[in-house]
Structures are given as C-alpha cells and as structure tokens.
Scaffold this motif. Structure first.
Motif, PDB file in Angstrom:
ATOM      1  N   ILE A   9      45.018  -5.247  64.795  1.00  0.00           N
ATOM      2  CA  ILE A   9      45.932  -5.340  63.416  1.00  0.00           C
ATOM      3  C   ILE A   9      45.068  -5.787  62.362  1.00  0.00           C
ATOM      4  N   THR A  10      44.660  -4.933  61.430  1.00  0.00           N
ATOM      5  CA  THR A  10      44.072  -5.563  60.243  1.00  0.00           C
ATOM      6  C   THR A  10      44.854  -6.235  59.372  1.00  0.00           C
ATOM      7  N   GLY A  12      46.348  -8.862  60.128  1.00  0.00           N
ATOM      8  CA  GLY A  12      47.206  -9.497  60.597  1.00  0.00           C
ATOM      9  C   GLY A  12      48.139 -10.956  60.437  1.00  0.00           C
ATOM     10  N   THR A  13      47.502 -11.377  59.408  1.00  0.00           N
ATOM     11  CA  THR A  13      48.159 -12.690  59.188  1.00  0.00           C
ATOM     12  C   THR A  13      48.998 -12.661  57.674  1.00  0.00           C
ATOM     13  N   GLY A  17      51.725  -7.770  58.898  1.00  0.00           N
ATOM     14  CA  GLY A  17      51.114  -8.160  59.983  1.00  0.00           C
ATOM     15  C   GLY A  17      51.949  -9.304  60.778  1.00  0.00           C
ATOM     16  N   ARG A  18      52.305 -10.263  60.228  1.00  0.00           N
ATOM     17  CA  ARG A  18      53.249 -11.189  60.871  1.00  0.00           C
ATOM     18  C   ARG A  18      54.436 -10.653  61.497  1.00  0.00           C
ATOM     19  N   ILE A  21      53.754  -8.463  64.443  1.00  0.00           N
ATOM     20  CA  ILE A  21      53.341  -9.134  65.884  1.00  0.00           C
ATOM     21  C   ILE A  21      54.628  -9.550  66.478  1.00  0.00           C
ATOM     22  N   ILE A  36      44.346  -9.678  66.196  1.00  0.00           N
ATOM     23  CA  ILE A  36      44.680 -10.362  64.882  1.00  0.00           C
ATOM     24  C   ILE A  36      43.167 -10.252  64.119  1.00  0.00           C
ATOM     25  N   SER A  38      41.602 -10.831  60.499  1.00  0.00           N
ATOM     26  CA  SER A  38      41.881 -11.079  59.020  1.00  0.00           C
ATOM     27  C   SER A  38      41.008 -11.988  58.625  1.00  0.00           C
TER      28      SER A  38
END
Length: 75
Positions: A9-10, A12-13, A17-18, A21, A36, A38
C-alpha cells in the motif's frame, strides 16, 4: 480472496490507506503480508500504535516516497 496474499500500500498512512488496512484486516485475517509504504514517519509511528507488531506481525512498515523509483523497486 486476499487470504495468503501479500499487498503493498503506497500512501498507507493517509485516510484511504488507513481505511483499507482496517477493512483488509477485518475481512481477511489470514492475509500473508501488508506492506505500508509512506514518507511520513510521524504518521507511521501513530499508526503503529494502533497496529502493534505483536498483534499484527503481518504488517511491514517502510519509509519511502513513490517518486524515488530506486527505493520503490527494492520493495
């Protein structure tokens, strides 16, 4: 569908992305690995508090920027 799979996941934060997840972990408990990726160390730190390595060993954390093609290709 995603059980025993690995996903990367690019960003991911971020918000998307959150959410992704959370959804993946709730629906596919046997996912092999989630990476993850980022560039924001603080956001990764904050997210790691929600998803500790002891409870979620399938999560791999990587600091990087998608504009860095060499770093991205190593993953």
């Amino acid at each position: 569908m995603l059980n025993n799979q690995s996903i990367f996941i690019t960003g991911g934060t971020g918000t998307l992305g959150r959410a992704f997840i959370k959804k993946v972990l709730s629906e596919y408990p046997d996912i092999k690995e989630i990476t993850i990726y980022s560039r924001d160390e603080m956001k990764q730190y904050e997210l790691r508090r929600d998803y500790s390595s002891s409870c979620f060993p399938q999560i791999k954390w990587v600091i990087g920027d998608i504009r860095d093609a060499e770093r991205l290709s190593d993953k």
